[in-house]
Design a protein around this motif. Structure first.
Motif, short mmCIF file in Angstrom:
data_model
loop_
_atom_site.label_atom_id
_atom_site.label_comp_id
_atom_site.label_asym_id
_atom_site.label_seq_id
_atom_site.Cartn_x
_atom_site.Cartn_y
_atom_site.Cartn_z
N PRO A 42 0.85 -1.20 0.00
CA PRO A 42 0.00 0.00 0.00
C PRO A 42 0.88 1.25 0.00
O PRO A 42 1.97 1.23 0.58
CB PRO A 42 -0.79 -0.12 1.31
N PHE A 43 0.41 2.31 -0.63
CA PHE A 43 1.28 3.47 -0.83
C PHE A 43 1.69 4.12 0.48
O PHE A 43 2.71 4.79 0.57
CB PHE A 43 0.59 4.50 -1.75
N ASP A 44 0.89 3.90 1.55
CA ASP A 44 1.19 4.55 2.82
C ASP A 44 1.79 3.60 3.86
O ASP A 44 1.77 3.87 5.05
CB ASP A 44 -0.07 5.23 3.38
N VAL A 45 2.36 2.48 3.38
CA VAL A 45 3.06 1.56 4.28
C VAL A 45 4.55 1.63 3.95
O VAL A 45 4.95 1.45 2.80
CB VAL A 45 2.52 0.11 4.12
N ALA A 46 5.36 1.92 4.98
CA ALA A 46 6.76 2.29 4.73
C ALA A 46 7.66 1.12 4.36
O ALA A 46 8.59 1.26 3.58
CB ALA A 46 7.33 3.00 5.95
N GLU A 47 7.38 -0.06 4.94
CA GLU A 47 8.30 -1.17 4.71
C GLU A 47 7.57 -2.39 4.19
O GLU A 47 6.38 -2.58 4.46
CB GLU A 47 9.03 -1.51 6.02
N PRO A 48 8.27 -3.22 3.42
CA PRO A 48 7.62 -4.41 2.85
C PRO A 48 7.26 -5.41 3.94
O PRO A 48 7.98 -5.53 4.93
CB PRO A 48 8.70 -5.00 1.93
N ARG A 144 -6.64 3.17 -1.21
CA ARG A 144 -6.09 4.44 -0.72
C ARG A 144 -5.00 4.84 -1.71
O ARG A 144 -4.23 4.01 -2.16
CB ARG A 144 -5.46 4.26 0.66
N ASP A 145 -4.94 6.10 -2.06
CA ASP A 145 -3.99 6.57 -3.06
C ASP A 145 -3.49 7.95 -2.69
O ASP A 145 -4.16 8.70 -1.98
CB ASP A 145 -4.67 6.67 -4.44
N LEU A 147 -3.12 11.74 -3.60
CA LEU A 147 -4.14 12.55 -4.24
C LEU A 147 -3.97 12.56 -5.76
O LEU A 147 -4.93 12.35 -6.51
CB LEU A 147 -4.08 13.99 -3.71
N ILE A 148 -2.75 12.76 -6.22
CA ILE A 148 -2.49 12.85 -7.66
C ILE A 148 -2.90 11.55 -8.36
O ILE A 148 -3.45 11.57 -9.46
CB ILE A 148 -1.00 13.20 -7.95
N THR A 149 -2.66 10.41 -7.69
CA THR A 149 -3.03 9.12 -8.26
C THR A 149 -4.55 9.00 -8.30
O THR A 149 -5.13 8.52 -9.28
CB THR A 149 -2.44 7.98 -7.42
N LYS A 150 -5.17 9.45 -7.24
CA LYS A 150 -6.63 9.39 -7.14
C LYS A 150 -7.28 10.08 -8.34
O LYS A 150 -8.24 9.61 -8.91
CB LYS A 150 -7.06 10.10 -5.84
N VAL A 151 -6.68 11.22 -8.72
CA VAL A 151 -7.22 11.99 -9.83
C VAL A 151 -7.16 11.17 -11.12
O VAL A 151 -8.07 11.24 -11.95
CB VAL A 151 -6.42 13.31 -9.99
N LYS A 152 -6.10 10.37 -11.26
CA LYS A 152 -5.93 9.60 -12.49
C LYS A 152 -6.78 8.34 -12.55
O LYS A 152 -6.99 7.77 -13.60
CB LYS A 152 -4.46 9.21 -12.66
N ARG A 153 -7.24 7.88 -11.38
CA ARG A 153 -7.89 6.57 -11.33
C ARG A 153 -9.16 6.49 -12.18
O ARG A 153 -9.46 5.46 -12.75
CB ARG A 153 -8.24 6.20 -9.88
N GLY A 154 -9.91 7.61 -12.23
CA GLY A 154 -11.14 7.60 -13.02
C GLY A 154 -10.85 7.29 -14.48
O GLY A 154 -11.47 6.41 -15.08
#
Ligand SMILES: [Mg+2]
Length: 169
Positions: A42-48, A144-145, A147-154
């Motif tokens: 997920p984009f907001d998780v820092a480590e694998p 969860r994305d 913001l910039i990614t969210k805009v592109k998702r549509g």
């Protein structure tokens, strides 16, 4: 290439754990270039998590050269890569291919022997196609994305609607 086709994946999988490794080997693929955010974590998780660490170790044992190629920051990419130990490139500028080409140079692979793995059509898939790579798309890990990614998702959904209509799934 038709207007939309440049964004289509060559192969679509639900997750990186479903990569068709035997097929990839038969196709001569020896290098895998991974996006990070929402492809392997997920984009907001820092480590694998442990599963990704194990997957990377497994892929390496299977003979693949591994690279993570992310448009995200140096801090994000380096911290994420700490346990993976892959070739890691930040601020990759996807869909630009300058850093992708550099990655293949370092891995010792070519467009014919490298596959791009990512969750986004306008960055990962387009970048991969421009570089002449096999393009594998994963469903995004979470909705969860940034913001910039969210805009592109549509717009992405529209592209993938055409893709699924054409190729099924
Ligand atoms: Mg991504």
């Amino acid at each position: 290439m038709a207007l939309l086709e440049r964004f289509f994946p060559d192969i679509y999988v639900k997750s990186v754990f479903e990569l068709p490794l035997e097929d990839l080997k038969k196709l001569g693929i020896r290098g895998l270039v991974f996006d990070i955010d929402n492809t392997v974590t997920p984009f907001d998780v820092a480590e694998p998590d442990e599963e990704i660490v194990e997957l990377f170790a497994f892929l390496r044992k299977e003979g693949f050269k591994l690279c993570i190629l992310s448009n995200n920051t140096k801090e994000r990419v380096q911290l994420f890569n700490r346990r993976l130990g892959a070739l890691a490139i930040h601020k990759a500028g996807k869909p630009g291919i300058k850093k992708l080409n550099r990655a293949m140079e370092i891995m010792g692979t070519t467009p014919k022997t490298t596959a791009m793995v990512g969750d986004q059509v306008f960055t990962d898939m387009w970048c991969g196609h421009r570089g002449g790579l096999l393009c594998i798309m994963t469903a995004p890990i979470c909705n969860r994305d940034q913001l910039i990614t969210k805009v592109k998702r549509g717009a992405e959904r529209q592209v993938m609607k055409v893709y699924f209509k054409k190729y099924g799934k």
